[in-house]
Design an enzyme around this catalytic site. Structure first.
Site, mmCIF file in Angstrom:
data_model
loop_
_atom_site.group_PDB
_atom_site.id
_atom_site.type_symbol
_atom_site.label_atom_id
_atom_site.label_comp_id
_atom_site.label_asym_id
_atom_site.label_seq_id
_atom_site.Cartn_x
_atom_site.Cartn_y
_atom_site.Cartn_z
ATOM 1 N N ASP A 161 -1.325 7.215 55.031
ATOM 2 C CA ASP A 161 -0.266 8.169 55.345
ATOM 3 C C ASP A 161 0.302 8.750 54.051
ATOM 4 O OD1 ASP A 161 -0.136 7.319 58.293
ATOM 5 O OD2 ASP A 161 0.213 5.446 57.228
ATOM 6 N N TYR A 189 -12.087 -1.907 55.823
ATOM 7 C CA TYR A 189 -11.220 -2.954 56.352
ATOM 8 C C TYR A 189 -12.069 -4.219 56.446
ATOM 9 C CZ TYR A 189 -8.720 1.271 57.715
ATOM 10 O OH TYR A 189 -8.102 2.486 57.693
ATOM 11 N N GLU A 208 -8.477 7.832 56.561
ATOM 12 C CA GLU A 208 -8.561 9.291 56.540
ATOM 13 C C GLU A 208 -8.812 9.834 55.134
ATOM 14 O OE1 GLU A 208 -5.986 11.530 59.015
ATOM 15 O OE2 GLU A 208 -5.788 13.187 57.590
ATOM 16 N N SER A 253 -9.645 8.341 52.054
ATOM 17 C CA SER A 253 -10.850 7.922 51.313
ATOM 18 C C SER A 253 -12.098 8.473 52.009
ATOM 19 C CB SER A 253 -10.917 6.401 51.159
ATOM 20 O OG SER A 253 -10.895 5.747 52.398
HETATM 21 O O1 TRH Z 1 -5.405 2.857 53.527
HETATM 22 P P1 TRH Z 1 -5.978 3.440 54.763
HETATM 23 O O2 TRH Z 1 -6.550 2.474 55.696
HETATM 24 O O3 TRH Z 1 -4.869 4.247 55.466
HETATM 25 C C1 TRH Z 1 -4.647 4.704 56.754
HETATM 26 C C2 TRH Z 1 -3.405 4.114 57.307
HETATM 27 O O4 TRH Z 1 -3.678 2.792 57.703
HETATM 28 C C3 TRH Z 1 -2.915 4.929 58.446
HETATM 29 O O5 TRH Z 1 -1.880 4.294 59.150
HETATM 30 C C4 TRH Z 1 -4.033 5.324 59.344
HETATM 31 O O6 TRH Z 1 -3.535 6.099 60.332
HETATM 32 C C5 TRH Z 1 -5.045 6.062 58.544
HETATM 33 O O7 TRH Z 1 -5.565 5.199 57.549
HETATM 34 C C6 TRH Z 1 -6.160 6.634 59.360
HETATM 35 O O8 TRH Z 1 -7.126 4.488 54.354
HETATM 36 P P2 TRH Z 1 -7.155 5.875 53.602
HETATM 37 O O9 TRH Z 1 -6.712 6.947 54.525
HETATM 38 O O10 TRH Z 1 -8.474 5.985 53.040
HETATM 39 O O11 TRH Z 1 -6.101 5.783 52.431
HETATM 40 C C7 TRH Z 1 -6.319 5.091 51.240
HETATM 41 C C8 TRH Z 1 -5.614 5.775 50.101
HETATM 42 O O12 TRH Z 1 -5.590 4.937 48.958
HETATM 43 C C9 TRH Z 1 -6.286 7.067 49.672
HETATM 44 O O13 TRH Z 1 -5.323 8.068 49.394
HETATM 45 C C10 TRH Z 1 -6.976 6.695 48.376
HETATM 46 C C11 TRH Z 1 -6.016 5.693 47.838
HETATM 47 N N1 TRH Z 1 -6.553 4.784 46.806
HETATM 48 C C12 TRH Z 1 -6.095 4.925 45.520
HETATM 49 O O14 TRH Z 1 -5.291 5.817 45.216
HETATM 50 N N2 TRH Z 1 -6.562 4.060 44.570
HETATM 51 C C13 TRH Z 1 -7.477 3.093 44.843
HETATM 52 O O15 TRH Z 1 -7.877 2.340 43.936
HETATM 53 C C14 TRH Z 1 -7.972 3.016 46.189
HETATM 54 C C15 TRH Z 1 -9.007 1.984 46.513
HETATM 55 C C16 TRH Z 1 -7.472 3.853 47.143
#
Ligand code: TRH
Length: 389
Positions: A23, A205, A284, A286
Site C-alpha cells: 500500500d 510470501y 502489487e 514488486s
Molecule cells: O509487501 P506486499 O505484499 O504488499 C501488499 C500489501 O500486503 C497489500 O495489503 C496488498 O493489498 C498488496 O500487497 C496487494 O507486496 P508489494 O506490493 O510487492 O510491495 C512491496 C514493496 O516493498 C514494493 O514497493 C517494493 C518494496 N521493497 C523495497 O522498497 N525494498 C526492498 O528491499 C524490497 C524487497 C521491497
C-alpha cells in the site's frame, strides 16, 4: 464564495498500510512521480511510518511532518473524526485503496468551492471488468461530493501502470555498465557469475512451494543463487534449510546458494530486479516492477480468503501470455498456478528453465508494449484536468 473555501493548489494522497509494504509502496512511488514529473505540490498522508521507513530510509519515523523527495509527508490516524491539524483540502484528494477519509475532512471538502476532484485509487487487476469500471462516479450518500474510481490496468481504457518516464533508460544504463554491475554484485557479497549460473531474487510470501524450489535448485546441473531480501520468504527459507538466515548470511545446499539481503529503498530493489535472471515477486508493486525489469518473473499473488486471487492470477496470465509461444506459456501458467496453490513446483521449475530464452524475449516485448501505452501518473493528471474543466 470566500477565498478561504477555495481548495489549496495542492493534491492530498491518503494511504493506510493494511499489511506488508504494497500500500505504501504504490502510494510512495506515485507521490514521488507526481512531484518529480508533473510539478504537483503533494501532501502524502500515511498512518504507519515504521513500515514506510523500511522502503524509504530517509523517512524519520518519529517526525509527524516532514518533506522527502519534494513530497510533504504527514501522519494521520484512519478512523479518526478529523485530521490532527486543521488543514484545508487540496484541489485533488486521492484515497489509495479505499482508505476512508475522516468525516471532518470530507465536510471541509464539501465546503470548498470549487470542490476538490476526489478519487479512489484502486488495486491493480488484469480482469476484463476493470476497463468498464475505470472512471466511474459514485456520489457521496449525504454530502455534495462525487468520488471517481481510478483503476490501474494493462489497457488503454484503464488508468495505466505506474512507471517513471526514465525508468527503461535507467535500467538499460545500469545493465550496460559492466564495471558498475560487478560493483553491484560485490556490494551484495557476490563475485562474478559461474558458467551457467542462474540468479533468482525471491520476494514471495511464505508457501510450502518454496521447499520444492530449494529441492529443484540444489539438485540443478548448474549453480543457482537465490537472493532473498529479509522478510517472509527469508523466514520460510530459513525454516526449510534449518538455518536462521539474516541479511548478509549465506547458505549452500548442493548447487544452490541462498544469499540473504537487507531490505533497501525502492530504487535499490529495482536494481536487484534488473540484475537477476528471474524474479519471484508478490503483491502489487514488486509484481509491476518485475515487469518493468523486463525479465522473466513469477508472481505470488496476495491471497484472498474467498480464493478470488486465483481468478485474478489467471486473468493476468491470459493477458501476459498473449503472443508467447505455446510451450513457454504452458510452462509459465503451470508453474504459476502450482506455486499459488502451495503445490510442489520442482518439475514445473525444470520445465520453465527450458523456456528461459523465450520468456526473456517476451518479457522485453511486454515491458516495451506496456510502456508505450502511457503511464498512470500522466493519465491521472489528464483525468483530473478533464474533471476540472
Ligand atoms: O509487501 P506486499 O505484499 O504488499 C501488499 C500489501 O500486503 C497489500 O495489503 C496488498 O493489498 C498488496 O500487497 C496487494 O507486496 P508489494 O506490493 O510487492 O510491495 C512491496 C514493496 O516493498 C514494493 O514497493 C517494493 C518494496 N521493497 C523495497 O522498497 N525494498 C526492498 O528491499 C524490497 C524487497 C521491497
Amino acid at each position: 464564495m470566500t477565498d478561504s473555501t477555495r481548495p489549496a493548489e495542492r493534491w492530498d494522497l491518503f494511504c493506510t498500510v493494511i499489511d506488508n509494504f504494497g500500500d505504501i509502496g504504490v502510494a510512495w512511488r506515485l507521490a514521488r512521480q507526481l512531484v518529480a514529473e508533473h510539478g504537483v505540490a503533494l501532501r502524502l498522508w500515511v498512518d504507519d511510518f515504521a513500515s514506510f521507513a523500511r522502503i524509504e530510509p530517509r523517512l524519520d519515523a518519529a517526525a509527524d511532518a516532514q518533506t522527502v523527495a519534494g513530497v510533504e509527508i504527514r501522519r494521520w490516524t484512519p478512523g479518526s473524526a478529523n485530521l490532527d491539524a486543521d488543514v484545508a483540502p487540496g484541489r485533488v484528494v486521492i484515497e489509495a485503496f479505499g482508505c476512508r477519509l475522516p468525516d471532518g475532512f470530507l465536510a471541509a471538502m464539501a465546503a470548498c468551492a470549487p470542490r476538490p476532484v476526489w478519487l479512489n485509487l484502486e488495486y491493480l487487476s488484469a480482469e476484463d471488468w476493470v476497463d468498464g469500471c475505470h472512471g466511474m462516479a459514485s456520489p457521496h450518500p449525504r454530502l455534495p461530493l462525487t468520488q471517481y474510481f481510478y483503476f490501474p490496468g494493462f489497457t488503454a481504457q484503464s488508468g495505466g501502470l505506474i512507471g517513471e518516464r526514465d525508468l527503461a533508460a535507467r535500467r538499460d544504463a545500469f545493465l550496460a555498465d559492466a564495471a558498475g554491475l560487478a560493483a553491484y554484485w560485490a556490494s551484495l557479497g557476490l563475485s562474478g557469475r559461474a558458467p551457467g549460473e542462474t540468479r533468482v531474487s525471491v520476494f514471495s510470501y511464505e508457501t510450502p512451494a518454496l521447499a520444492s524450489l530449494v529441492e529443484a535448485w540444489s539438485a540443478s546441473g548448474a549453480p543457482v543463487t537465490a537472493l532473498v531480501p529479509e522478510g517472509r520468504a527469508l523466514a520460510e527459507l530459513s525454516r526449510v534449510l534449518g538455518q536462521a538466515l539474516a541479511a548478509g548470511d549465506k547458505a549452500t545446499r548442493g548447487a544452490l546458494t541462498v544469499a540473504a539481503l537487507p531490505m533497501t529503498d525502492q530504487d535499490g530493489y529495482d536494481r536487484l530486479l534488473w540484475a537477476c535472471d528471474v524474479n519471484i515477486v508478490r503483491g502489487e508493486d514488486s509484481f509491476l516492477r518485475a515487469q518493468w525489469a523486463a525479465r522473466p518473473f513469477l508472481w505470488h499473488i496476495y491471497r484472498q480468503d474467498d480464493g478470488v486471487h486465483l481468478d485474478k492470477l489467471d486473468a493476468f496470465l491470459a493477458r501476459y501470455t498473449q503472443g508467447l509461444a505455446e510451450p513457454a506459456a504452458e510452462a509459465l501458467v503451470a508453474f504459476s498456478r502450482a506455486f499459488n496453490r502451495d503445490e510442489a513446483v520442482s518439475e514445473a521449475w525444470r520445465a520453465l528453465e527450458k523456456q528461459r530464452d523465450a520468456l526473456a524475449r517476451h518479457a522485453r516485448d511486454w515491458a516495451a508494449r506496456q510502456a508505450a501505452m502511457g503511464d498512470l501518473a500522466a493519465r491521472l493528471v489528464q483525468f483530473v484536468e478533464n474533471r476540472l474543466k
